[in-house]
Design a protein around this motif. Sequence first.
Motif, mmCIF file in Angstrom:
data_model
loop_
_atom_site.group_PDB
_atom_site.id
_atom_site.type_symbol
_atom_site.label_atom_id
_atom_site.label_comp_id
_atom_site.label_asym_id
_atom_site.label_seq_id
_atom_site.Cartn_x
_atom_site.Cartn_y
_atom_site.Cartn_z
ATOM 1 N N SER A 21 41.465 -10.044 -30.983
ATOM 2 C CA SER A 21 40.788 -9.561 -32.234
ATOM 3 C C SER A 21 41.041 -8.061 -32.025
ATOM 4 O O SER A 21 39.761 -8.452 -31.127
ATOM 5 N N LEU A 22 41.076 -7.317 -32.409
ATOM 6 C CA LEU A 22 40.460 -5.582 -32.231
ATOM 7 C C LEU A 22 39.594 -5.264 -32.891
ATOM 8 O O LEU A 22 39.620 -5.784 -34.029
ATOM 9 N N GLY A 23 38.599 -4.566 -32.623
ATOM 10 C CA GLY A 23 37.405 -3.988 -32.615
ATOM 11 C C GLY A 23 37.861 -3.541 -34.435
ATOM 12 O O GLY A 23 38.995 -2.717 -34.609
ATOM 13 N N ASP A 24 36.489 -3.284 -34.962
ATOM 14 C CA ASP A 24 36.367 -3.336 -36.123
ATOM 15 C C ASP A 24 36.418 -1.859 -35.990
ATOM 16 O O ASP A 24 36.720 -0.842 -37.289
ATOM 17 N N HIS A 25 35.861 -1.021 -34.482
ATOM 18 C CA HIS A 25 35.687 0.859 -34.990
ATOM 19 C C HIS A 25 37.199 1.049 -34.741
ATOM 20 O O HIS A 25 36.719 2.865 -34.166
ATOM 21 N N LEU A 26 38.308 0.826 -34.323
ATOM 22 C CA LEU A 26 39.106 0.981 -34.189
ATOM 23 C C LEU A 26 39.566 2.398 -34.978
ATOM 24 O O LEU A 26 41.342 1.606 -35.426
ATOM 25 N N HIS A 27 39.345 2.996 -35.602
ATOM 26 C CA HIS A 27 40.085 3.075 -37.086
ATOM 27 C C HIS A 27 40.459 4.419 -36.817
ATOM 28 O O HIS A 27 40.300 5.054 -35.108
ATOM 29 N N SER A 28 41.478 5.107 -37.649
ATOM 30 C CA SER A 28 41.971 6.462 -36.939
ATOM 31 C C SER A 28 40.912 7.434 -36.526
ATOM 32 O O SER A 28 40.141 7.891 -37.565
ATOM 33 N N ARG A 29 42.101 7.938 -35.972
ATOM 34 C CA ARG A 29 40.750 9.233 -35.340
ATOM 35 C C ARG A 29 39.633 9.174 -34.280
ATOM 36 O O ARG A 29 38.832 9.757 -34.053
ATOM 37 N N ALA A 30 39.352 7.293 -34.048
ATOM 38 C CA ALA A 30 37.757 7.170 -33.462
ATOM 39 C C ALA A 30 38.003 7.740 -31.859
ATOM 40 O O ALA A 30 39.679 7.779 -31.496
ATOM 41 N N ALA A 31 37.131 8.235 -31.652
ATOM 42 C CA ALA A 31 37.122 8.316 -30.094
ATOM 43 C C ALA A 31 37.011 7.311 -29.345
ATOM 44 O O ALA A 31 36.257 6.166 -29.447
ATOM 45 N N THR A 32 38.544 7.463 -28.398
ATOM 46 C CA THR A 32 38.822 6.331 -27.006
ATOM 47 C C THR A 32 37.690 6.851 -25.301
ATOM 48 O O THR A 32 37.945 8.074 -25.403
ATOM 49 N N ARG A 33 37.074 5.419 -25.337
ATOM 50 C CA ARG A 33 36.972 6.197 -23.736
ATOM 51 C C ARG A 33 37.274 4.738 -22.734
ATOM 52 O O ARG A 33 36.784 3.905 -22.993
ATOM 53 N N VAL A 34 37.585 4.919 -21.082
ATOM 54 C CA VAL A 34 38.506 3.750 -20.731
ATOM 55 C C VAL A 34 36.735 3.241 -20.471
ATOM 56 O O VAL A 34 35.982 3.625 -20.404
ATOM 57 N N GLY A 35 37.185 2.079 -20.419
ATOM 58 C CA GLY A 35 36.511 0.939 -19.869
ATOM 59 C C GLY A 35 35.533 0.832 -21.509
ATOM 60 O O GLY A 35 34.743 -0.145 -21.591
ATOM 61 N N GLY A 36 35.087 1.208 -22.869
ATOM 62 C CA GLY A 36 35.186 0.499 -23.784
ATOM 63 C C GLY A 36 35.578 -0.221 -24.245
ATOM 64 O O GLY A 36 37.132 -0.880 -24.425
ATOM 65 N N ARG A 37 34.613 -1.028 -25.630
ATOM 66 C CA ARG A 37 35.401 -2.439 -25.705
ATOM 67 C C ARG A 37 36.632 -1.643 -26.967
ATOM 68 O O ARG A 37 36.379 -1.278 -27.353
ATOM 69 N N LEU A 38 37.790 -2.469 -26.489
ATOM 70 C CA LEU A 38 39.135 -2.259 -27.066
ATOM 71 C C LEU A 38 38.789 -3.499 -28.720
ATOM 72 O O LEU A 38 39.550 -3.124 -29.333
ATOM 73 N N ALA A 39 38.854 -5.075 -27.905
ATOM 74 C CA ALA A 39 39.494 -6.031 -28.330
ATOM 75 C C ALA A 39 38.873 -6.926 -28.147
ATOM 76 O O ALA A 39 38.047 -7.305 -27.053
ATOM 77 N N THR A 40 38.122 -7.632 -28.771
ATOM 78 C CA THR A 40 38.197 -9.723 -28.133
ATOM 79 C C THR A 40 39.302 -10.280 -27.784
ATOM 80 O O THR A 40 40.497 -10.691 -29.026
ATOM 81 N N GLY A 41 39.417 -10.961 -26.631
ATOM 82 C CA GLY A 41 40.909 -11.377 -26.587
ATOM 83 C C GLY A 41 40.752 -13.126 -26.756
ATOM 84 O O GLY A 41 39.372 -13.778 -26.698
ATOM 85 N N ILE A 42 41.591 -13.798 -27.236
ATOM 86 C CA ILE A 42 41.906 -15.491 -27.417
ATOM 87 C C ILE A 42 42.819 -15.737 -26.114
ATOM 88 O O ILE A 42 44.069 -15.755 -26.312
#
Length: 295
Positions: free
Chosen positions: A266-287
């Motif tokens: 389940s992808l995080g709600d914060h992943l809108h276009s142009r959102a900053a990413t940093r290695v290790g930050g939450r991307l998604a919750t696994g099922i």
Amino acid sequence: MLDRIKIALQYVLPKLWLTQLAGWGAELQAGWLTKLVIDLFVRFYRVDMQEAQQPETSAYRTFNAFFVRPLRDDARPIDSDPDALVMPADGIVSQSGPIAGGLVFQAKGHHYSLEALLAGDERLVDDFRDGSFVTTYLAPRDYHRVHMPCNGVLREMIYVPGELFSVNPLTAANIPNLFARNERVICVFATDFGPMAQILVGATIVGSIETTWAGVVTPPREGIIKRWRYPRADEDGAVVFLKGQEMGRFKLGSTVVNLFANDGVSLGDHLHSRAATRVGGRLATGIAQADSPLP
């Protein structure tokens, strides 16, 4: 008008020649000249060298050594939640969301097919049909090592030759099928959340794409698809990664496309276009899948 000119140049510039020239220059050991180029790059792109293990630009003998500089061990903490998948790279989210059947969203007005992205491999297309994706763009100023979103066992690597268009946001918005046209290295992993693909996409002046298990994958650029298969987790020679471990790097440039299976994450709600990413930050919750642990 300027944007139209930039896009038109993408079609007419000798991209392979420019890429080869950039790769040659980035490997030169030119002493004070190398340091000057690095210093100018750091200043122009506002690179934060205090995050690097070696913050002094004089420590790097080549531009490539600077470009793939490792960070301090504490610079990118990894989300320790066992259900969390983490961001694989520093950059910005280009796009993310569901895969509509076999179509992946590139930008407004543009989709590309899983079949084209995955070089016609029907088995892989079926693995990710109706799944989800995240496309991460790495700008020149970013840290250019790529890490694992979760624990995984490498099952396959596929090199796909292609174009070397730029992959910046302007190009992504204007060149159809961009990520399925460009050169790329497809890495397929078995995970506790189903199959995952992490695709390293080449671009203009990307001198090389490397993985930690195979070294330099490109160049050479021989114009043919190459495929490597790897053992299962319970077999000798298995290539096993833990969440947050480095798995590859770009020498200049580029983009990472992640594919996940239907009902895998389940992808995080914060992943809108142009959102900053940093290695290790939450991307998604696994099922977790019924066939866990890792196959």
